[in-house]
Design an enzyme around this catalytic site. Structure first.
Site, PDB file in Angstrom:
ATOM      1  N   TYR A   1      16.020  30.511   7.632  1.00 51.39           N
ATOM      2  CA  TYR A   1      14.827  31.200   8.134  1.00 51.39           C
ATOM      3  C   TYR A   1      14.865  31.322   9.653  1.00 51.39           C
ATOM      4  O   TYR A   1      15.253  30.378  10.357  1.00 51.39           O
ATOM      5  CB  TYR A   1      13.566  30.419   7.748  1.00 51.39           C
ATOM      6  CG  TYR A   1      13.146  30.606   6.309  1.00 51.39           C
ATOM      7  CD1 TYR A   1      12.783  31.860   5.829  1.00 51.39           C
ATOM      8  CD2 TYR A   1      13.109  29.523   5.441  1.00 51.39           C
ATOM      9  CE1 TYR A   1      12.387  32.025   4.509  1.00 51.39           C
ATOM     10  CE2 TYR A   1      12.709  29.677   4.122  1.00 51.39           C
ATOM     11  CZ  TYR A   1      12.345  30.937   3.661  1.00 51.39           C
ATOM     12  OH  TYR A   1      11.961  31.099   2.365  1.00 51.39           O
TER      13      TYR A   1
ATOM     14  N   LYS B   1       0.846  -1.200   0.000  1.00 53.36           N
ATOM     15  CA  LYS B   1       0.000   0.000   0.000  1.00 53.36           C
ATOM     16  C   LYS B   1       0.885   1.255   0.000  1.00 53.36           C
ATOM     17  O   LYS B   1       2.080   1.179   0.296  1.00 53.36           O
ATOM     18  CB  LYS B   1      -0.891  -0.008   1.243  1.00 53.36           C
ATOM     19  CG  LYS B   1      -0.130   0.024   2.566  1.00 53.36           C
ATOM     20  CD  LYS B   1      -1.047  -0.205   3.765  1.00 53.36           C
ATOM     21  CE  LYS B   1      -0.269  -0.225   5.060  1.00 53.36           C
ATOM     22  NZ  LYS B   1      -1.104  -0.656   6.202  1.00 53.36           N
TER      23      LYS B   1
HETATM   24  C1  PLP Z   1      -0.550  -1.781   6.843  1.00 57.21           C
HETATM   25  C2  PLP Z   1      -1.286  -2.988   7.194  1.00 57.21           C
HETATM   26  C3  PLP Z   1      -0.605  -4.190   7.430  1.00 57.21           C
HETATM   27  C4  PLP Z   1       0.909  -4.280   7.454  1.00 57.21           C
HETATM   28  O1  PLP Z   1       1.422  -3.795   8.676  1.00 57.21           O
HETATM   29  P1  PLP Z   1       3.001  -3.767   8.945  1.00 57.21           P
HETATM   30  O2  PLP Z   1       3.126  -3.331  10.350  1.00 57.21           O
HETATM   31  O3  PLP Z   1       3.564  -2.762   7.987  1.00 57.21           O
HETATM   32  O4  PLP Z   1       3.509  -5.136   8.688  1.00 57.21           O
HETATM   33  C5  PLP Z   1      -1.360  -5.324   7.662  1.00 57.21           C
HETATM   34  N1  PLP Z   1      -2.707  -5.284   7.658  1.00 57.21           N
HETATM   35  C6  PLP Z   1      -3.396  -4.148   7.446  1.00 57.21           C
HETATM   36  C7  PLP Z   1      -4.874  -4.181   7.472  1.00 57.21           C
HETATM   37  C8  PLP Z   1      -2.714  -2.965   7.215  1.00 57.21           C
HETATM   38  O5  PLP Z   1      -3.399  -1.842   6.995  1.00 57.21           O
END
Ligand code: PLP
Length: 381
Positions: free
Chosen positions: A273, A38
């Site tokens: 800045y 993702k």
């Molecule tokens: C992001 C996510 C994962 C993976 O989690 P990690 O800690 O990056 O391994 C698994 N299940 C869901 C539903 C997620 O949103």
């Protein structure tokens, strides 16, 4: 125009493969390992990571939007693609057309998907979905008290098929919290089984559940309902352990830039800045063409450092939108064009996304997916 500004991220194919193989071995053959890609593969580049993982045998890939799923389908025609964050009203058609597998939990999700499956007509076989149960995270998922209404709609007459019962742990590094969630998951899984529904998968646990011994017992529960355990691993694929780094994971992404300008300033001269840095001695400053618009957190101003010529140069003054200045007084020979490490290794020194997260009060996940889209990702080795 291909990017010509010298700020880029290198993504290591070998390290991604190393991590994936390590995780697959840890999971064993009894567990289906879903690779979470993702958010542009946690900032590493969806297309390259998907191709590499799919070629290595990753059959299940996880994204959080239908848009990502549709893009991924073009790259991986054979993979199973799990869309883990529900669907929006106009998306059910695309889910069916591109054979995406949605994680659902609301009655209206089922309405939309049923409608799209019936309209599409072609799929004679029931269309698979993963049903999320809210076992204590209070984010997504069906309230266990309302489960039976959802299950009523997934019987033999439905055009939909319950392929997996799924949940997400809120504190996977805490076995007691996870155990409570597991109890709720077990109740839901048994309610499903008692209706004669036979999901193929029980899907629970992320990287932490794989890396921590005895983090959860979903393998046993999966056996009890004759399902296969599915584990969804994300951050560990990219080389970061959510708990300890004992697992031998290798960070996949290096973030680099170059010195584009140098200047000598007198003691007493202000930098950047708000003049938050004043030279205490004659000081040599290097200018880097990377700033907070690239995802280099402004919170690193006067706190973080970068690597140049194998040494640490402290960030001097405020990080600007497009620029950062570094005190290189103690690093001999710095020249225009020198490669600079924002994340990665140089000589014996190393800066990780976890280091930057620590300095800015966040987690490596946010550092990695915060690297802006304008920073080109380059696949190496
Ligand atoms: C992001 C996510 C994962 C993976 O989690 P990690 O800690 O990056 O391994 C698994 N299940 C869901 C539903 C997620 O949103």
């Amino acid at each position: 125009m291909t990017p010509t500004r010298p700020t880029w991220a290198e993504v290591s194919r070998n390290r991604l493969l190393h991590n994936y193989r390590l995780l697959r071995d840890l999971a064993g053959t009894q567990t289906e390992l879903l690779a979470v890609i993702k958010a542009n593969a946690y900032g590493h580049g969806l297309a390259d990571c998907a191709r590499i993982l799919a070629a290595e045998g990753a059959h299940w890939l996880g994204v959080t939007s239908v848009e990502e799923g549709v893009a991924l389908r073009r790259i991986c025609p054979q993979a199973r693609i799990l869309v883990m964050a529900g669907i929006f009203p106009a998306e059910a058609e695309a889910v069916v057309e591109h054979r995406l597998t949605p994680v659902l939990w609301e009655p209206h999700h089922l309405d939309w998907l049923e409608h799209a499956v019936r309209r599409h007509g072609k799929t004679a076989a029931p269309f698979p979905l993963h049903l999320e149960i809210d076992t204590g995270m209070s984010r997504q998922g069906a309230d266990p008290a309302c489960l039976s209404q959802l299950l009523d709609r997934l019987g033999p007459a439905s055009p939909l098929y319950l392929e997996a019962v799924m949940t997400h742990y809120h504190s996977p590094q805490n076995p007691e919290a996870t155990h409570l969630q597991e109890r709720a998951l077990a109740a839901a899984a048994h309610a499903v089984a008692s209706r004669g529904l036979q999901p193929q998968f029980l899907s629970a646990g992320s990287s932490a559940a794989l890396l921590l011994p005895n983090a959860d017992d979903s393998a046993t529960l999966a056996k009890q309902i004759s399902a296969r355990r599915m584990l969804r691993t994300g951050i560990a694929l990219y080389g970061y352990a959510p708990c300890s780094d004992s697992a031998n994971l290798q960070p996949v992404l290096s973030w680099k830039t170059r010195v584009v300008s140098l200047r000598e300033i007198d003691a007493g001269t202000a930098v950047g800045y708000d003049a938050t840095f004043t030279a205490q001695r004659p000081t040599r400053l290097a200018l880097l063409p990377a700033g907070y618009a690239d995802g280099l957190s402004r919170l690193l101003s006067n706190r973080g450092s970068v690597l140049l010529r194998g040494q640490r140069g402290p960030i001097a003054g405020r990080i600007s939108m497009d620029h950062t200045t570094v005190d290189v007084t103690n690093i001999p020979g710095v020249s225009i064009g020198d490669e600079v490490i924002l994340i990665g290794q140089q000589g014996g020194e190393k800066i990780t996304a976890a280091d930057l997260a620590q300095l800015t009060g966040t987690i490596p996940y946010e550092v990695l997916c915060g690297i802006a889209a304008r920073v080109p990702r380059i696949l190496v080795d």
